[in-house]
Each structure stands twice: as structure tokens, then as C-alpha cells.
Design an enzyme around this catalytic site. Structure first.
Site, PDB file in Angstrom:
ATOM      1  CG  ASP A   2      -5.862   1.808   7.250  1.00 60.55           C
ATOM      2  OD1 ASP A   2      -4.951   1.002   6.950  1.00 60.55           O
ATOM      3  OD2 ASP A   2      -6.248   2.891   6.914  1.00 60.55           O
ATOM      4  CB  CYS A  45      -0.812   0.143   1.228  1.00 57.22           C
ATOM      5  SG  CYS A  45      -2.431   0.934   0.986  1.00 57.22           S
TER       6      CYS A  45
HETATM    7  O1  LIG Z   1      -3.958   1.160   4.241  1.00 54.31           O
HETATM    8  C1  LIG Z   1      -3.598   2.212   4.192  1.00 54.31           C
HETATM    9  C2  LIG Z   1      -4.214   2.932   3.242  1.00 54.31           C
HETATM   10  O2  LIG Z   1      -5.484   2.438   2.660  1.00 54.31           O
HETATM   11  P1  LIG Z   1      -6.414   3.634   1.365  1.00 54.31           P
HETATM   12  O3  LIG Z   1      -5.479   3.624   0.296  1.00 54.31           O
HETATM   13  O4  LIG Z   1      -7.538   2.558   1.202  1.00 54.31           O
HETATM   14  O5  LIG Z   1      -6.861   4.713   2.337  1.00 54.31           O
HETATM   15  C3  LIG Z   1      -2.433   2.619   4.668  1.00 54.31           C
HETATM   16  O6  LIG Z   1      -1.208   1.594   4.781  1.00 54.31           O
HETATM   17  C4  LIG Z   1      -2.693   3.207   6.033  1.00 54.31           C
HETATM   18  O7  LIG Z   1      -3.807   4.057   6.108  1.00 54.31           O
HETATM   19  C5  LIG Z   1      -1.769   4.058   6.802  1.00 54.31           C
HETATM   20  O8  LIG Z   1      -1.193   5.038   6.108  1.00 54.31           O
HETATM   21  P2  LIG Z   1      -0.605   6.343   6.774  1.00 54.31           P
HETATM   22  O9  LIG Z   1       0.870   5.846   7.227  1.00 54.31           O
HETATM   23  O10 LIG Z   1      -0.282   7.172   5.407  1.00 54.31           O
HETATM   24  O11 LIG Z   1      -1.645   6.779   7.669  1.00 54.31           O
END
Ligand SMILES: O=C(COP(=O)(O)O)[C@H](O)[C@H](O)COP(=O)(O)O
Length: 323
Positions: free
Chosen positions: A196, A127
Site C-alpha cells: 500500500d 491479501c
Molecule cells: O493490502 C492490500 C489491500 O488492502 P485492502 O483490502 O484493505 O484495500 C493490498 O495488498 C495492497 O493494497 C496492494 O494491492 P494492489 O497490488 O492491488 O495495489
């Protein structure tokens, strides 16, 4: 009552124009500041209900990243005063405080994570996580050479965002399809992902595919590092609540023509094709080696101590309509 710019932000979050737990939190807080700035409420209670209504609109966009409700709570808890002028000023000041804390948290988290990365290490990412990449950025600033195997992350291919960011930093990137991950784990020193939500038992909720990657990493003997600001700690799980896994539309997985092609022989009265698109999954704590936060790193089984310290007073829903 809810300002049009708040509605726009809510739509952007729901449609993933604004995505990623930390970015979503920042956008939600900024939207509440806009609501406060633009409010034409003629009484303190009307102003308070406007801010609650805006928070409810933002809260209903996506259910899994706890950074969203944690951000909404943070701002609404800072709303205080006996006049519209004072209430407005308190919201604006609280959002600015929240933004500053986010910046410092991600930078401090990056330093903690960078200490786990050695010069010459290769990380595998999944991701796009700004918390995870803050660890790579800090390692690069410490003069360490880092390379990366980046999983494309179907169906929305957030791995492309990560690959672009790493290339901007001069990091060598090998982009692979998700199904190739196990093959490349032998060349990887760390799996580095974001979160998340993190539950009281140390389970990590992150983009779909994280749990499978963690299982493969454990089998291959590759440590799994989860980079997550304390904003990702999910206080409701202290009292046994589970985290809702968002199910997104099938159109992210299959186009209408692909569906028609696959189901060409189906009886329209008895359609047998179901497309499921869970956006997140849960990685059990036994597959996580370290949860890296701005407060230090924790084995997953002890993250509950930090959670109790920060959120032990339980959670409220300050956006709820007041009877
Ligand atoms: O799973 C996702 C995004 O999912 P989506 O693309 O469906 O929002 C990221 O790994 C976390 O949100 C952490 O991101 P961060 O470290 O930037 O908070």
C-alpha cells in the site's frame, strides 16, 4: 458541489467495496473525471475549487495506501487552462493518461516479477494484490507452471479474491488460514505480496499479517518479493513522515452477539473488552528480499534512489483549500 458519483466512490472506498491500492487509485482518478464532466461551475476558479473539494473528499476515505494521494496529485497537477472548457478537457486528458500509465506499469512490473519465478515454483500470497498477481500472470504467459498457497487474510478474507483469480487462470491453489502460514512455508519458493505504501527506508506497508509472514519466511529461508508499482512509493517519508496505519471498525472482527457473549459478565460501567482492528502493518526492509516495480527490481535499501528520482521535488497537497 461534490458530485454524487464522487460521494458514491468515496463511500465505496471507505467501506472497502472498492479496495486494493491500485484499484483505489484508479477509482479516485475516474471520480475526478466524473466531477470534471458533470461540473456546472460558472468560472475557472469555481471549477478548480470543485475539483479540489472532490479530491479532498476522496483523500479522507482511507489513510494508508499512498496510491490514493499520488493519484489525486497526478490528476490535479494536470489541471490547466483559463476557461472551464479548457480545465475540463485537461482533467479528462490527464485521467486517461494516468489510466494508461497504470496499465503499462502493472504489465511491465509483472514481467520483472515473472523473471524471478521459475517453472514449477510455488508462491505464498497474502491479501489480494493485483500487482503481485500480475507477476504470476506474466509467468503463466511465459509458459511457466505456478502453484500457490493462498492465505485467507482475516478479517476481510481478501485471499478468497486471490484464490478465485488464480483458479480462473488454472493455477492450483491451497487455501489456508493465516495461522497455518509457517507450516506451509517449507513447500513454498517465494512469498509474493503487494504494498500500500513503501517508505524511503525500504519498509513495506501492506495488509496486516505481512510483517509476521516476512519474519517467518526469513526464518524458513524463503525469499520475500514485494510487487509494487512506483505509485506505491510514499514521497512524504523522504522527509521523515510516517505512514498512518488505518484502524478499522471492530465489526469486521467480532459480531455484536459475539461481543455480548464474551462480555456477558462485564460491568457495563466498566467494559473491559477492547477489540482492535489495524488494517495494515509495516515490514522492516531487512525482511524484504526484493521490491519489484515497473522500473525494475530493487533491494529495499536502494528504493530511496528511485523515490528521489520520481518524487524528489517534495509533495504538495493540491487539493487544499486556496485562501
Ligand atoms: O493490502 C492490500 C489491500 O488492502 P485492502 O483490502 O484493505 O484495500 C493490498 O495488498 C495492497 O493494497 C496492494 O494491492 P494492489 O497490488 O492491488 O495495489
Amino acid at each position: 458541489m461534490v458530485h454524487e458519483e464522487v460521494e458514491e466512490t468515496a463511500a465505496d472506498i471507505a467501506e472497502m467495496e472498492i479496495r486494493g491500492a491500485a484499484t483505489i487509485a484508479r477509482a479516485a482518478a475516474d471520480a475526478l473525471r466524473t466531477q470534471a464532466h458533470e461540473s456546472e461551475a460558472d468560472s475557472p476558479e469555481a471549477f478548480r475549487e470543485e475539483l479540489r473539494a472532490a479530491a479532498r473528499r476522496l483523500h479522507e476515505t482511507r489513510p494508508t495506501a499512498v496510491s490514493l494521494p499520488n493519484a489525486l496529485r497526478y490528476v490535479l497537477r494536470g489541471m490547466e487552462g483559463d476557461s472551464v472548457v479548457d480545465l475540463r478537457a485537461s482533467v479528462v486528458e490527464t485521467v486517461e493518461e494516468f489510466e494508461a500509465e497504470l496499465d503499462v506499469a502493472q504489465e511491465n512490473l509483472g514481467q520483472v516479477g515473472a523473471n524471478r519465478l521459475r517453472d514449477g515454483d510455488t508462491v505464498m500470497t497474502h491479501c489480494h494484490s493485483t500487482d503481485a498477481l500480475s507477476c504470476v500472470k506474466a509467468a503463466l504467459e511465459d509458459g511457466k507452471e505456478i502453484s500457490a498457497v493462498v492465505k485467507e487474510t482475516r478479517p476481510r478474507k481478501q485471499g478468497h479474491i486471490t484464490a478465485r483469480q488464480l483458479r480462473e487462470w488454472g493455477v492450483d491453489v491451497t487455501l489456508v488460514v493465516d495461522n497455518a502460514a509457517r507450516r506451509y512455508l517449507d513447500d513454498v519458493d517465494h512469498v509474493l505480496v503487494g504494498a500500500d505504501s513503501i517508505a524511503a527506508d525500504g519498509s513495506v506497508v501492506n495488509k496486516i499479517g505481512t510483517s509476521g509472514l516476512a519474519v517467518n519466511a526469513r526464518e524458513r529461508g524463503v525469499p520475500v518479493m514485494v510487487a509494487a508499482q512506483t505509485l506505491k512509493l510514499h514521497p512524504d517519508t523522504l522527509t521523515g513522515h510516517t505512514v498512518e496505519i488505518e484502524m478499522r471498525d471492530e465489526s469486521e472482527v467480532l459480531t455484536e452477539s459475539e461481543r455480548a457473549d464474551i462480555a456477558a459478565g462485564d460491568d457495563p460501567e466498566d467494559p473491559g473488552l477492547t477489540v482492535e482492528n489495524p488494517a495494515f502493518d509495516v515490514t522492516p526492509p531487512r525482511y524484504v528480499d526484493a521490491i519489484v516495480t515497473e522500473r525494475g527490481q530493487f533491494p529495499p535499501e536502494s528504493i530511496v534512489t528511485l523515490m528521489r528520482e520520481l518524487y524528489g521535488g517534495g509533495t504538495t497537497e493540491p487539493w487544499a483549500k486556496q485562501e
